[in-house]
Motif scaffolding. Sequence first.
Motif, PDB file in Angstrom:
ATOM      1  N   CYS A   1       0.320   6.350  -1.335  1.00 30.04           N
ATOM      2  CA  CYS A   1       1.534   6.571  -1.646  1.00 30.04           C
ATOM      3  C   CYS A   1       2.162   5.128  -1.566  1.00 30.04           C
ATOM      4  CB  CYS A   1       2.421   7.653  -1.079  1.00 30.04           C
ATOM      5  SG  CYS A   1       4.309   7.851  -1.681  1.00 30.04           S
ATOM      6  N   SER A   2       2.695   4.557  -2.414  1.00 27.94           N
ATOM      7  CA  SER A   2       3.319   2.993  -2.446  1.00 27.94           C
ATOM      8  C   SER A   2       4.318   2.800  -3.334  1.00 27.94           C
ATOM      9  CB  SER A   2       2.134   2.055  -2.299  1.00 27.94           C
ATOM     10  OG  SER A   2       2.883   0.712  -2.415  1.00 27.94           O
ATOM     11  N   PRO A   3       5.388   2.132  -3.048  1.00 27.84           N
ATOM     12  CA  PRO A   3       6.381   1.855  -3.949  1.00 27.84           C
ATOM     13  C   PRO A   3       5.903   1.024  -5.107  1.00 27.84           C
ATOM     14  CG  PRO A   3       7.122   1.347  -1.878  1.00 27.84           C
ATOM     15  CD  PRO A   3       5.904   1.846  -1.706  1.00 27.84           C
ATOM     16  N   SER A   4       4.883   0.301  -4.730  1.00 29.22           N
ATOM     17  CA  SER A   4       4.250  -0.605  -5.836  1.00 29.22           C
ATOM     18  C   SER A   4       3.118  -0.012  -6.828  1.00 29.22           C
ATOM     19  CB  SER A   4       3.662  -1.796  -5.298  1.00 29.22           C
ATOM     20  OG  SER A   4       2.558  -1.373  -4.457  1.00 29.22           O
TER      21      SER A   4
END
Length: 152
Positions: free
Chosen positions: A47-50
Amino acid sequence: MERRPVGERGTAPTEGSSPGAARPPVAVTSAAAARRHVRAVVVERWCSPSGPPSEAAMIDLLLVVSELVTNAVRHGGGLAGFDVAVSEAGVRLDVRDYSPAVPTAAHGPGMPPRSHEGSGYGWPLINRLSSQVDVRRPAEGGKTISVLVPLT
């Protein structure tokens, strides 16, 4: 010493269960099984904003997985344990084998051997593609190699 298939100790939701519920351990007995398992864990937990990891980052991660497991089988007396954890920093792999022998950095950090004699490229690749590498020899024997492979 009895050798049995080893599994991933982390937990993940199973169908129809709550997000914190544990699923049964996954048997990791080969480099191919380890790669499949790590890919599934990353798809499920990253889970990453990118967004999802790039395919290049996944290729690097799976190469490290292959090298660590293959080294445990070929040079470490067999695979004694395999754990994977996902964090914001990347993927942490812990690979345990039965040999206390620590890999040598005979070629320098991340440097390939001067001549190819059928092996010697794996450890430099592991060091080059991982942001952290740690080798521990527990009192009960063998060793654990822990690496952190970034996915960004």
